[in-house]
Design a protein around this motif. Sequence first.
Motif, mmCIF file in Angstrom:
data_model
loop_
_atom_site.group_PDB
_atom_site.id
_atom_site.type_symbol
_atom_site.label_atom_id
_atom_site.label_comp_id
_atom_site.label_asym_id
_atom_site.label_seq_id
_atom_site.Cartn_x
_atom_site.Cartn_y
_atom_site.Cartn_z
ATOM 1 N N LYS A 31 0.824 -1.214 0.000
ATOM 2 C CA LYS A 31 0.000 0.000 0.000
ATOM 3 C C LYS A 31 0.857 1.262 0.000
ATOM 4 O O LYS A 31 0.481 2.281 -0.593
ATOM 5 N N SER A 32 2.013 1.175 0.673
ATOM 6 C CA SER A 32 2.875 2.362 0.761
ATOM 7 C C SER A 32 3.453 2.773 -0.588
ATOM 8 O O SER A 32 3.943 3.897 -0.741
ATOM 9 N N LYS A 33 3.386 1.907 -1.564
ATOM 10 C CA LYS A 33 3.919 2.217 -2.897
ATOM 11 C C LYS A 33 3.000 3.154 -3.676
ATOM 12 O O LYS A 33 3.414 3.756 -4.665
ATOM 13 N N LEU A 71 -4.387 7.390 -1.933
ATOM 14 C CA LEU A 71 -5.189 6.308 -1.348
ATOM 15 C C LEU A 71 -6.190 5.750 -2.350
ATOM 16 O O LEU A 71 -6.499 4.564 -2.350
ATOM 17 N N THR A 72 -6.682 6.626 -3.204
ATOM 18 C CA THR A 72 -7.680 6.194 -4.196
ATOM 19 C C THR A 72 -7.070 5.260 -5.239
ATOM 20 O O THR A 72 -7.802 4.585 -5.971
ATOM 21 N N SER A 73 -5.754 5.222 -5.315
ATOM 22 C CA SER A 73 -5.079 4.376 -6.311
ATOM 23 C C SER A 73 -4.880 2.942 -5.812
ATOM 24 O O SER A 73 -4.519 2.056 -6.582
ATOM 25 N N ILE A 74 -5.090 2.712 -4.526
ATOM 26 C CA ILE A 74 -4.855 1.378 -3.953
ATOM 27 C C ILE A 74 -5.920 0.415 -4.467
ATOM 28 O O ILE A 74 -7.123 0.702 -4.383
ATOM 29 N N PRO A 75 -5.518 -0.725 -5.042
ATOM 30 C CA PRO A 75 -6.480 -1.699 -5.573
ATOM 31 C C PRO A 75 -7.441 -2.182 -4.493
ATOM 32 O O PRO A 75 -7.074 -2.364 -3.334
#
Length: 359
Positions: free
Chosen positions: A27-29, A33-37
């Motif tokens: 997630k840190s990559k 936040l909206t880009s997290i699958p």
Amino acid sequence: MTQEKIKSIQKQITETEYNLRLIQEQKSKYVELTSIPLDLIKNEEFQQTRLNELQECLVPLKKRFKEIRESRPIPPLLPYLCDRSEQEYHLAQALRRLNQQPHRPLVCIIHGDDFQSHDMFLERLKQVSLPKLIYLDTDKIAVTDYLLSCPSRLSKIDDLHNQLENKLAERLLNHGFVSKEEINNFLAGHPGPVIIHTHFFTGDWQQHGSKVIESFIKFWQHWPDIPPGNYLFILLFIKYQVKKELSIKKFCLKFKNKIIYKFIEQLSLSEFSQFGKLIGTVLPELDGITRRQTEDWARDKDTKHFWGEEKIEDLMSKIRDIFEQWEKEKSSNTIPMEHLARKLTQILQNSSIAEEERR
């Protein structure tokens, strides 16, 4: 079994926590936040829920395990009762000499390395050895012990006697500057034998060497007479410090240990002849325990009573495994008391828990 369930859940908790860390790293990559699958978010929620459930399951199991363990506690001294008969024999010899001069204290030097459980040997002397040797009924009269701390810093060796007397007065009577005679009268008021024990480490010899021990013994040589029927035992524990890692400090300690050992050996051979008014003895060095000695411990009535005589072969098998594993790892057929007692405690504890769960 409760213990096995606890281990299984703890293993699952460790795995789940690891999975959560991996997810958090992934997630840190992502910058936003909206880009997290969504799958990654759902997996994190699943792992977190699973972790919470596992932790909730663990609480009652640990409580149950504690209840089972406390329902049949192991006698604290039992794992430390492996053979010390050589020490008991020499103590018995000293007591015979003491009976010829019953008004004197008995000074006893006890030595061994860091891993020989000196404090539990003291407990053994109090609860087992001395009562047996002086025919003491421990249900009616107990052996009392007092710690006499040796000064940590001593600028002049001549100051030792005054400091010992002051520390002894503070320990026994709660105030200093009391005469030896008053201290002796206080000790005489005990219904049973009294032990005063002092503990030295290898490092305590740095400044004054063997003079510290000589001065300590002389302090008791000039002690007032003990009233008839009383026993006063002065136990001086000397612990050889051991360093595992290779270093200059390790070699220094080994050198000091040899000097101390040689001094104690000479004292033993002389039978304290330089201290004319004193009854003294050096007990054989506390060293590692053999498999035969441990098996004899297993055959003893106290162990059989706790373990169960019908299961003695199972205990013998576990003892064999302990020594085979130790010899494989350490290339030694003796195990220091501290390590052995820890292993025996675990065996006794597991057996007690298994038996309680079968009920």
